[in-house]
Scaffold this active site. Structure first.
Site, PDB file in Angstrom:
ATOM      1  N   HIS A  69       0.853  -1.188   0.000  1.00  0.00           N
ATOM      2  CA  HIS A  69       0.000   0.000   0.000  1.00  0.00           C
ATOM      3  C   HIS A  69       0.891   1.241   0.000  1.00  0.00           C
ATOM      4  CE1 HIS A  69      -2.705   3.091   1.583  1.00  0.00           C
ATOM      5  NE2 HIS A  69      -3.687   2.345   1.116  1.00  0.00           N
ATOM      6  N   HIS A  80      -7.407   0.363  -4.613  1.00  0.00           N
ATOM      7  CA  HIS A  80      -8.243   1.175  -3.721  1.00  0.00           C
ATOM      8  C   HIS A  80      -8.640   2.383  -4.544  1.00  0.00           C
ATOM      9  CE1 HIS A  80      -6.256  -0.182   0.363  1.00  0.00           C
ATOM     10  NE2 HIS A  80      -6.846  -1.178  -0.269  1.00  0.00           N
ATOM     11  N   TYR A 101     -14.630   4.895   7.132  1.00  0.00           N
ATOM     12  CA  TYR A 101     -15.307   3.634   6.810  1.00  0.00           C
ATOM     13  C   TYR A 101     -16.800   3.621   7.158  1.00  0.00           C
ATOM     14  CZ  TYR A 101     -10.725   2.097   5.542  1.00  0.00           C
ATOM     15  OH  TYR A 101      -9.511   2.000   4.911  1.00  0.00           O
ATOM     16  N   ASP A 149     -12.392   3.085  -1.647  1.00  0.00           N
ATOM     17  CA  ASP A 149     -11.603   3.404  -0.469  1.00  0.00           C
ATOM     18  C   ASP A 149     -12.254   4.580   0.248  1.00  0.00           C
ATOM     19  OD1 ASP A 149      -9.508   3.097   1.272  1.00  0.00           O
ATOM     20  OD2 ASP A 149      -8.234   4.514   0.227  1.00  0.00           O
ATOM     21  N   HIS A 150     -12.504   4.395   1.490  1.00  0.00           N
ATOM     22  CA  HIS A 150     -13.105   5.436   2.334  1.00  0.00           C
ATOM     23  C   HIS A 150     -14.441   5.918   1.742  1.00  0.00           C
ATOM     24  CE1 HIS A 150      -8.889   6.487   4.062  1.00  0.00           C
ATOM     25  NE2 HIS A 150      -9.224   5.235   4.199  1.00  0.00           N
ATOM     26  N   CYS A 184      -3.385   2.380  -4.626  1.00  0.00           N
ATOM     27  CA  CYS A 184      -4.372   3.226  -3.939  1.00  0.00           C
ATOM     28  C   CYS A 184      -4.348   4.612  -4.579  1.00  0.00           C
ATOM     29  CB  CYS A 184      -4.056   3.312  -2.450  1.00  0.00           C
ATOM     30  SG  CYS A 184      -5.178   4.429  -1.580  1.00  0.00           S
TER      31      CYS A 184
END
Ligand code: DNO
Length: 406
Positions: free
Chosen positions: A234, A299, A371, A352-353, A272
């Site tokens: 990551h 991501h 999240y 992602d998020h 990501c």
């Protein structure tokens, strides 16, 4: 869709249930065994227990996020050889249980960092924000790191001082916790812990950290390859040095250097877009293409930059990321793999998020920063729609590969 659409799940204590995740349209979850301390072996029994729990809910465990890398490995000190061995055993055990995408990061001391976990956008939704001045306030006045001031422009130091002086004791405490004590599986971290961890990096610069990363990869990749696993790193988030620490997976050059560290197909990337986009000069689509062959996990998220050089997490299809170009590139890489007859053609994806929106704004149960259920659901829905549209318009022949049966 072609990508394995997944949701992150923090395990049985996650306020977002597996049932909710299934209702979002995700088919997979990515999770970790957060109860196991960093550096200890993951046994087949523990892995299988978690896997069965996920499968009973009608989902698959599509990627491990993360199998954490202990600080002794990052600093290559103490019992690091024993920790390599534990990592290899865990990889073999994961392989036996059919798990093949294993995420990790090589960020020293802290994982991702934001300065505001509840930044309000004009529409009333809340997002994560990184403010350089506020971070300077943490570094110089809260952590009181030696020589920290030298890392910031004088006007930032001045503004950071004013900001710090304007905070109440409670605000300063909460701010401190938001930065240092925010990681599942790594709770209860204090300022003194951070100071002690930082001191271990006194003699570790970029070159040394890269060398330690290479040593780790060379020691675990053969086991990963044998086990049928791919380790995916990551990116640093934010993608620049902080707290006087080197960050080594932030730029296109870092991607090239990573691939050169170990030729094994097990040496892979978790691409990501949100993290990489925190650095304005990162041109994501070419960066993705430069390592596409080794990507096991994406991501998808975007950021918006402010004129002061700060950034916040934007809606998935907005901000600086060319999400159309990214999703198209991911589709094309999967098609390339299908045509090459590769079994591992499917790339795991998670939105992602997500912002805190709608009913989540009134939720009484705490929301894990980044999240929320609804914000991620919105992101996933938009990304699936984008993928479906691209496939339909440009590559209809491959629609038959969508879904589990493919
Ligand atoms: C933040 C995440 C990271 C990521 C780890 C992987 O929300 O993207 O914490 O899971 O860095 O090791």
């Amino acid at each position: 869709m072609l990508m394995e659409e997944s949701f992150r799940w923090f395990g049985p204590n996650d306020p977002v249930s597996l049932q909710t995740i299934r209702q979002t349209g995700a088919t997979g979850v990515v999770t970790s065994l957060h109860q196991i301390p960093y550096g200890e072996v993951w046994t087949v029994k523990d892995i299988m227990e978690r896997k069965e729990m996920i499968e009973r809910a009608g989902l698959t465990w599509s990627a491990v996020e993360s199998l954490p890398v202990h600080e002794n490995i990052k600093t290559k000190t103490g019992n690091y050889e024993e920790l390599y061995e534990n990592y290899r055993i865990s990889l073999r055990n994961l392989g036996k249980c059919g798990l093949s995408v294993i995420t990790y990061n090589f960020m020293p001391v802290l994982d991702w960092v934001r300065t505001d976990l509840n930044y309000e956008l004009p529409d009333g939704s809340r997002t994560l924000f990184f403010n350089r001045t506020k971070f300077a306030a943490f570094d110089i006045f809260i952590l009181q790191r030696k020589n920290a001031e030298a890392d910031f422009a004088p006007e930032i130091v001045e503004r950071a001082k004013k900001l710090f002086e304007s905070m109440s004791r409670e605000e300063a405490k909460q701010f401190e916790l938001d930065i240092v004590d925010n990681f599942p599986g790594f709770k209860g971290v204090t300022l003194d812990d951070v100071r002690a961890m930082l001191s271990r990096y006194d003699k570790i610069g970029r070159a040394e950290l890269k060398a330690n990363h290479k040593a780790f990869l060379n020691s675990v990749c053969p086991a990963a390859e044998e086990a049928g696993c791919r380790l995916v790193i990551h990116p640093d988030d934010p993608p620049f040095p902080m707290l006087g620490l080197p960050r080594i997976f932030s730029t296109a050059q870092d991607v090239t250097e990573l691939l050169a560290m170990d030729d094994s197909p097990a040496n892979g990337v978790c691409f990501c877009t949100g993290s990489f986009s925190g650095r304005a000069e990162n041109d994501l689509v070419p960066m993705f293409k430069s390592c596409a062959d080794r990507v096991g996990f994406v991501h998808l998220r975007s950021t918006e930059h402010t004129p002061e050089g700060n950034f916040y997490e934007a809606n998935h299809l907005e901000g600086v990321v060319d999400m159309y170009g990214m999703v198209k590139a991911v589709i094309e890489e999967q098609i390339r793999r299908i045509e090459a007859g590769r079994k591992d053609w499917r790339i795991v994806m998670r939105p992602d998020h997500g912002h805190v929106i709608a009913n989540d704004l009134d939720a009484t149960a705490p929301i894990t920063p980044g999240y929320s259920a609804l914000g991620r659901l919105k992101g996933l829905a938009e990304l699936r729609g984008l993928e479906y549209g691209i496939l339909h318009a440009l590559y209809p022949k491959y629609l038959k590969y969508c879904g589990k049966q493919a």
